[in-house]
Design a protein around this motif. Sequence first.
Motif, PDB file in Angstrom:
ATOM      1  N   GLU A 472      19.128 -73.898 -60.452  1.00 52.56           N
ATOM      2  CA  GLU A 472      18.053 -74.059 -59.456  1.00 52.56           C
ATOM      3  C   GLU A 472      16.742 -74.350 -60.167  1.00 52.56           C
ATOM      4  O   GLU A 472      16.245 -73.539 -60.944  1.00 52.56           O
ATOM      5  N   SER A 473      16.159 -75.519 -59.888  1.00 55.57           N
ATOM      6  CA  SER A 473      14.934 -75.917 -60.584  1.00 55.57           C
ATOM      7  C   SER A 473      13.659 -75.397 -59.914  1.00 55.57           C
ATOM      8  O   SER A 473      12.608 -75.323 -60.535  1.00 55.57           O
ATOM      9  N   ASP A 474      13.752 -75.022 -58.633  1.00 52.04           N
ATOM     10  CA  ASP A 474      12.579 -74.488 -57.922  1.00 52.04           C
ATOM     11  C   ASP A 474      12.421 -73.004 -58.283  1.00 52.04           C
ATOM     12  O   ASP A 474      13.281 -72.186 -57.930  1.00 52.04           O
ATOM     13  N   LYS A 477      12.761 -70.456 -55.332  1.00 58.48           N
ATOM     14  CA  LYS A 477      14.133 -70.337 -54.819  1.00 58.48           C
ATOM     15  C   LYS A 477      15.009 -69.582 -55.806  1.00 58.48           C
ATOM     16  O   LYS A 477      15.858 -68.772 -55.430  1.00 58.48           O
TER      17      LYS A 477
END
Length: 530
Positions: A472-474, A477
């Motif tokens: 997950e890059s965010d 999140k």
Amino acid sequence: MFLAACSGGKDNADGDKGKTDSKKKVSQELRLNIKTEPFSLHPGLANDSTSGGVIRQIYEGLTRIDKDGKPQPAAAEDIKVSDDLKTYTFKLRDAKWSNGDPVIAEDFVYAWQWAVDPANQSQYAYQLYYVKNGQAINEGKAKPETLGVKALDDKTLEVTLENPTPYFLELTAFYTYSPVNSKIAKANKDWYKDAGDQYTSNGPFKMVQWEHSSKIVLEKNENYWDADTVKLTKISMDMINDNNTELNMFKNGELDWAGMPLGQLPQDLLPQLKKDGSLHTQPIAGVYWYKFNTEKPPLNNVNIRKALAYAINRKAIVENVTQGGQIPAMAAVPPSMIKENEQGYFKDNDAAKAKEFLAAGLKDLGLSDASKLPTITLSYNTDEGHQKIAQAIQDMWKKELGINVKLENEEWKVYISKLHNGDYQVGRMGWLGDFNDPINFLELFRDKKGGNNDTNWENPKFKQLLIDSQTESDPAKRLQMLKDAEAIFMDEMPVAPIYFYTNTWVQDENLKDVVISGLGDVQFKWAHFE
């Protein structure tokens, strides 16, 4: 990993050290206590704060955490990262092992492949799961030579990751990522078991003496690439497992430092030391908890585990027993990483709720009342502080729940082996962060047979959240995924968190620039006496 922690202060008890006039040279020999024999001084086998505390002084990875807590080039002098953030190319500086051998890229390749090889039983192998094929190798599904690390030449190391890992350069400062002198290690599999010409290291100091269960002596490593920065000439590490003796040696001028992160102060004297102004206290990202062996009855029952966890009066423990400014823990991840964990997942000392869980657990087990439960064994490594906490919790569980508890203690090396082998019911342990991210506290429990799990607990949803968080890059999140995972963990309660650590210590006031990170580990590279 250890629990933290005389009257009249130090009474200038340093002998002549620090009282020198300008014509006399100040001794640069540091004397401290590490309490016990290290579990292992092989960077790939070490998995506890005692071993780590020694290894951090004598080894150096591709990066080193600096005084400000940031990773900086160390064994590597230049680092390039690919556009997809998955390939790192490290250019090694001209550096030597303590015996004069050159430090080469193959030394990193050898060390990392060795640590992930399941035959070597490294408890920290999972720290290398970030590297391509690390997990597959450790689970016996691939060969060690398929690990994503290559020596392009003697001075160039290429590392390929499974996924972009924003904290990878923090990881390369951790001791599992240290190099090993491959020439020596290939010729002698027992190279790391004693001091001598076979034990070579590449850090600011080198080990010159190891009297097992008694003393370790380090000296400045003249072959270290940054030797000009290192001012201490010698570090003597005693292994005295008595907190009062440690403090008395400090007061008598036999030690320059007493207490954490390598030793410990007597808990009942902390208020006095605080009052006389000699006590240093620093909150750190670490948690003291009781692990439950979830395969040993009655701890295989989640209601019994929750009853035991909820019945603990943490406020009473930190105020009356540990007395070092610790923070009651009702969560697994320290508040410095997840702010909401200042409150946690349940109420401290919730005896009413604990009784409800106990009743449900007894019903699950077909028992009429708590007296029908077999006596539970609570284990800890031999230490006055751990003993006092165990006695307090033994009383709480008897008083609030009517559960009989037997206490059992072993010396550290025996104790940690028993935990790793599942030979316990409830066992104390601490966890100090290895890098500044919540996953470091959660990934311990990702796999049932994971290196430092010990609880035999595994949950597929918890595991998947951790796996998904890695891609997950965010950041927001990703953090939510980790919070969701912790919520599952705290609902199933394979451990009972007790408190978040502080480091407490006293020191020679002329000793400067000892660096203790927010994770609680110590470096003496920059330390010196004025």
